[in-house]
Design a protein around this motif. Structure first.
Motif, short mmCIF file in Angstrom:
data_model
loop_
_atom_site.label_atom_id
_atom_site.label_comp_id
_atom_site.label_asym_id
_atom_site.label_seq_id
_atom_site.Cartn_x
_atom_site.Cartn_y
_atom_site.Cartn_z
N LYS A 53 3.45 3.02 -3.06
CA LYS A 53 1.88 2.71 -3.40
C LYS A 53 1.42 1.61 -4.32
O LYS A 53 2.39 1.00 -4.76
CB LYS A 53 1.16 2.91 -3.97
CG LYS A 53 0.94 5.39 -4.03
CD LYS A 53 0.02 5.89 -2.75
CE LYS A 53 0.65 6.76 -2.78
NZ LYS A 53 -0.70 7.36 -2.21
N CYS A 54 0.63 0.48 -3.12
CA CYS A 54 0.38 -0.32 -4.07
C CYS A 54 -0.09 -0.53 -5.19
O CYS A 54 -0.79 0.25 -6.15
CB CYS A 54 -0.97 -1.35 -3.36
SG CYS A 54 -1.50 -2.92 -3.56
N THR A 55 0.28 -1.49 -6.61
CA THR A 55 0.11 -1.77 -7.73
C THR A 55 -0.75 -2.43 -7.45
O THR A 55 -1.22 -2.23 -9.57
CB THR A 55 1.44 -2.45 -7.83
OG1 THR A 55 1.64 -3.78 -7.84
CG2 THR A 55 1.95 -1.39 -8.71
N ASP A 56 -1.86 -3.10 -6.90
CA ASP A 56 -2.65 -3.41 -6.98
C ASP A 56 -4.32 -2.70 -7.05
O ASP A 56 -5.45 -2.90 -7.27
CB ASP A 56 -3.16 -4.63 -6.30
CG ASP A 56 -2.21 -6.15 -6.52
OD1 ASP A 56 -2.10 -6.05 -7.78
OD2 ASP A 56 -2.00 -6.32 -5.74
N CYS A 57 -3.63 -1.98 -5.95
CA CYS A 57 -4.91 -0.63 -5.33
C CYS A 57 -4.76 0.41 -5.15
O CYS A 57 -5.54 1.66 -5.26
CB CYS A 57 -5.74 -1.78 -4.30
SG CYS A 57 -4.59 -1.28 -2.89
N GLY A 58 -3.68 0.73 -5.09
CA GLY A 58 -3.27 2.38 -5.07
C GLY A 58 -2.68 2.72 -3.92
O GLY A 58 -2.91 3.68 -3.31
N ALA A 59 -2.86 1.98 -2.56
CA ALA A 59 -3.12 2.55 -1.71
C ALA A 59 -1.29 2.34 -0.60
O ALA A 59 -0.79 2.27 -1.58
CB ALA A 59 -4.25 1.04 0.09
N VAL A 60 -1.54 3.40 0.11
CA VAL A 60 -0.11 3.40 1.09
C VAL A 60 0.64 2.09 1.30
O VAL A 60 -0.64 1.63 1.81
CB VAL A 60 -0.07 4.44 2.12
CG1 VAL A 60 1.20 4.56 2.85
CG2 VAL A 60 -0.65 5.59 1.39
N VAL A 61 1.84 1.88 0.73
CA VAL A 61 2.42 0.56 1.63
C VAL A 61 3.08 0.80 2.95
O VAL A 61 3.72 2.07 2.91
CB VAL A 61 3.29 0.39 -0.03
CG1 VAL A 61 4.66 -1.24 1.02
CG2 VAL A 61 2.57 -0.34 -0.72
N LEU A 62 2.67 -0.40 4.63
CA LEU A 62 3.86 0.04 5.47
C LEU A 62 4.40 -1.29 4.91
O LEU A 62 4.86 -2.06 4.96
CB LEU A 62 2.06 -0.85 6.28
CG LEU A 62 1.77 0.53 6.05
CD1 LEU A 62 0.24 -0.18 6.92
CD2 LEU A 62 1.65 1.84 6.31
N THR A 63 6.02 -0.76 6.34
CA THR A 63 6.79 -1.64 6.55
C THR A 63 6.67 -2.03 7.89
O THR A 63 7.52 -2.70 8.66
CB THR A 63 7.93 -1.45 5.89
OG1 THR A 63 8.76 0.12 5.94
CG2 THR A 63 8.12 -1.57 4.38
N ALA A 64 5.93 -1.60 8.63
CA ALA A 64 5.27 -1.44 10.25
C ALA A 64 4.09 -0.95 10.95
O ALA A 64 4.02 -0.22 10.55
CB ALA A 64 7.07 -0.08 11.10
N CYS A 65 4.30 -2.13 11.97
CA CYS A 65 2.69 -0.85 12.50
C CYS A 65 2.80 0.08 12.94
O CYS A 65 3.54 0.76 13.00
CB CYS A 65 2.52 -2.40 13.78
SG CYS A 65 0.96 -1.53 14.78
#
Length: 179
Positions: A53-65
Motif C-alpha cells: 500500500k502507498c505510504t502517501d495515500c494508502g492505495a494499492v501499489v502496482l508493478t504491472a499494467c
C-alpha cells in the motif's frame, strides 16, 4: 511455467531498465526494482521489496499494467530517472490517468477500431474535446455522449469500460441506464 510467462513479459523492457512500483493514484513508491526480483516475487508468494500500500495515500501499489500484465517500466541507466506515464505500451490508460488522458485513450480506441465517415469522426472528436472541459454541466455532457453514441454506436461495446470511467453517475443513468 508461471515464471516463464513472467520472464516473457520482461521482453518489453529496454536493456538495463528497471521496473517501477506505482500506486493507483500515481505516487511513485519505488522507481527502480530489479526485473529479476520482480519475476521471483511475482512467481512466488514471497514478500516484496516495496510496500503493498502507498505510504502517501494508502492505495494499492502496482508493478504491472492491469490491462496486459506488462511490468511498469522504471528508470533507465545511467541516471535511472523516472517519470510516471499515463499509458501502458499496450495503449491502456493507467489508473492514475487524468480525465483528459482517458479521453485521449477513447479517441485512440475510436481511431483504431471504427471506420467512421470523416463527418462522424469530426463530430466525435469535437464532442470529446467538449467533454475535456472540467466545467461542462452534466446536461451538456449527456448531450455530448448521446451525439458520440449516435455517431459511433459500437463504442459502448469495445470502449465501454473507459467510457464508463468518464461519465458521472447522473449521465450514466440517463444514457445507459446503469446506476
Amino acid at each position: 511455467m508461471q515464471q516463464q510467462i513472467l520472464e516473457g513479459l520482461l521482453s518489453g523492457l529496454r536493456v538495463g531498465q528497471s521496473i517501477a512500483a506505482v500506486c493507483r493514484r500515481g505516487h511513485v513508491v519505488e522507481p527502480n526494482l530489479s526485473p529479476r526480483t520482480w519475476v521471483e516475487q511475482s512467481a512466488a508468494t514471497s514478500s516484496t521489496n516495496y510496500p503493498e500500500k502507498c505510504t502517501d495515500c494508502g492505495a494499492v501499489v502496482l508493478t504491472a499494467c492491469i490491462s496486459c500484465g506488462q511490468p511498469l517500466p522504471g528508470g533507465r541507466p545511467p541516471l535511472y530517472e523516472y517519470r510516471v506515464r499515463p499509458f501502458c505500451a499496450c495503449g491502456a490508460a493507467m489508473p492514475w490517468a487524468t480525465r483528459k488522458e482517458r479521453l485521449y485513450e477513447l479517441q485512440n480506441i475510436i481511431e483504431e477500431r471504427e471506420a467512421l465517415s470523416e463527418a462522424d469522426r469530426l463530430l466525435v472528436n469535437e464532442q470529446i474535446e467538449a467533454l475535456a472541459r472540467e466545467d461542462l454541466p452534466e446536461k451538456q455532457q449527456n448531450r455530448a455522449w448521446q451525439a458520440i453514441q449516435r455517431a459511433s454506436p459500437e463504442l459502448m461495446g469495445y470502449g465501454g469500460e473507459i467510457v464508463l470511467t468518464l461519465m458521472s453517475e447522473w449521465v450514466r443513468e440517463k444514457l445507459v441506464g446503469k446506476k
